[in-house]
Design an enzyme around this catalytic site. Structure first.
Site, short mmCIF file in Angstrom:
data_model
loop_
_atom_site.label_atom_id
_atom_site.label_comp_id
_atom_site.label_asym_id
_atom_site.label_seq_id
_atom_site.Cartn_x
_atom_site.Cartn_y
_atom_site.Cartn_z
N MET A 64 5.81 8.36 9.68
CA MET A 64 5.87 8.51 8.23
C MET A 64 4.96 7.45 7.59
SD MET A 64 7.55 11.20 7.92
CE MET A 64 8.79 12.22 8.64
N SER A 65 5.40 6.81 6.51
CA SER A 65 4.49 5.94 5.76
C SER A 65 4.19 4.62 6.42
CB SER A 65 5.02 5.71 4.34
OG SER A 65 4.80 6.86 3.56
N CYS A 66 4.80 4.33 7.56
CA CYS A 66 4.32 3.18 8.35
C CYS A 66 2.86 3.39 8.71
CB CYS A 66 5.16 3.02 9.61
SG CYS A 66 6.86 2.50 9.34
#
Length: 401
Positions: A64-66
């Site tokens: 995801m946004s990592c």
């Protein structure tokens, strides 16, 4: 729940707290910690339910946004080689970007979510599946007018960050973000980390556990109206469209098409070992590799939103603990405490979290495949126990605030 793996002496409480925190998670998770370039915690637990198999050390899953932090590292590496100037106009590297009043938007504005381009215009017609079309998405952003005066406010560019920073990378060095990661980050450090997963690695993926209930468009409109937001406002419509487009994309996230695409805002795939090692190489040398110089690292974690807030039409969407940004990285806040002041990293939807704390020489990655964190009400309950245990293990109180 039992956790497999290893911990060095003094980190046993981290293992126990990690296992306890996973008790209500029907999926799997990994936790890895590097300290001064050495791996001191390497744990995993749970199940890859879709494939009826254990979640192991070698399991990989969507970050995801990592992923945004991985993309930011690419930009910083180019900047420290003097191929990118943070304060130069983006249009210096991407001439078409200057259209519709964007000529003065800087690289710094992009990395700090200050560009006023946090979603796609309705006219662009970007739906979930269109997110896989790189040229269409970057062309849409290049031809857009910002929703506020760039640099005067900030708001999380949840979907567009990857296209903006990724196209910058491509224009500067001729490589896509996925190609850059392979050549300059994952290759030298021997990481299981990809933005654009090769087909031969697909069998290792633990599919994302999609939430059982999702907000419908009608419910979303009612929620926005209940907050007093004007649905006729262009920025409000942009955020609403960003949420619905993201939800469409989330429903495709388990497909081979989604894994193979390069979506530098959210479809990176890795395990905790690799993500933690990347952060360790951002704050020090590991296996003969250091990704960011000390000077670059310090610039990356400088706050970029002092004195700024969300643009006026969107202030109702900002809670009591708004996101804080450095250059492409999130900075600690009550909802994402990391290891306190000095930390920099990025969370991912549902509860993924990775960061570094240079003062204590610590790099951390927690990777999971289920969506239990809402990103609003407080820290993920799965983080709390092991974060406290890690604080207690790594340093005196005065070192980790």
């Amino acid at each position: 729940m039992r956790a497999e793996g290893t911990v060095e002496e003094g980190f046993e409480a981290v293992r126990d707290a990690f296992a306890d925190g996973q008790a209500r998670d029907e999926g799997g998770a990994q936790l890895c910690v590097y300290r001064h370039g050495r791996r001191v915690v390497d744990l995993w637990t749970g199940m890859d339910k879709r494939n009826s198999r254990p979640f192991t050390a070698d399991t990989i899953t969507v970050l995801m946004s990592c992923t945004k932090a991985v993309t930011a590292v690419c930009v910083h590496m180019l900047a420290q080689c003097r191929q990118i100037d943070y304060d130069a106009p983006v249009a210096r590297y991407w001439p078409e970007f200057a259209a519709k009043g964007k000529a003065a938007i800087t690289v710094r504005d992009l990395l700090a979510h200050r560009a006023g381009l946090m979603g796609f215009d309705e006219e662009a017609g970007i739906s979930g599946r269109n997110l896989f079309d790189w040229n269409r998405c970057t062309a849409a952003l290049a031809s857009m007018e910002p929703w506020w005066k760039p640099g005067s406010a900030y708001f999380y560019h949840a979907l567009t960050f990857g296209y903006l920073a990724g196209e910058l990378v491509r224009r500067v060095c001729g490589k896509t973000v996925g190609e850059f990661v392979d050549a300059e980050i994952a290759g030298p450090l021997k990481l299981d980390l990809w933005i654009g997963l090769p087909s031969e690695q697909e069998h290792r993926v633990a599919p994302h556990i999609v939430p059982a209930t999702q907000l419908t468009e009608e419910q979303g409109r009612a929620l926005f109206s209940g907050l007093g937001l004007d649905m006729n406002s262009r920025p409000v419509r942009a955020v609403f469209n960003m949420i619905t487009t993201g939800a469409d994309g989330l429903n495709l996230i388990n497909t081979r098409e989604a894994h193979a695409a390069e979506l530098p805002f959210g479809n990176g795939i890795a395990n905790a070992r690799s993500l933690a090692k990347m952060y360790a190489a951002c704050i020090g040398e590991i296996d003969g590799v250091r990704l960011l110089t000390r000077e670059t690292m310090e610039r990356a974690r400088e706050s970029q939103d002092e004195g700024l807030s969300a643009p006026a039409p969107l202030t109702a969407l900002v809670g009591p603990g708004p996101q804080r940004f450095g250059l492409g990285f999130e900075l600690p806040r009550a909802i994402e405490p990391m290891l306190g002041a000095g930390s920099f990293g990025h969370a991912g939807a549902g509860g993924r979290m990775a960061f570094a704390h240079p003062e204590s020489g610590t790099a951390v990655a927690y990777v999971c495949n289920s969506m239990l964190w809402d990103g609003i009400s407080g820290p993920d309950q799965r983080w709390l126990g092991w974060t406290k245990a890690l604080r207690d293990a790594i340093a005196p109180a005065e070192q980790v605030l």
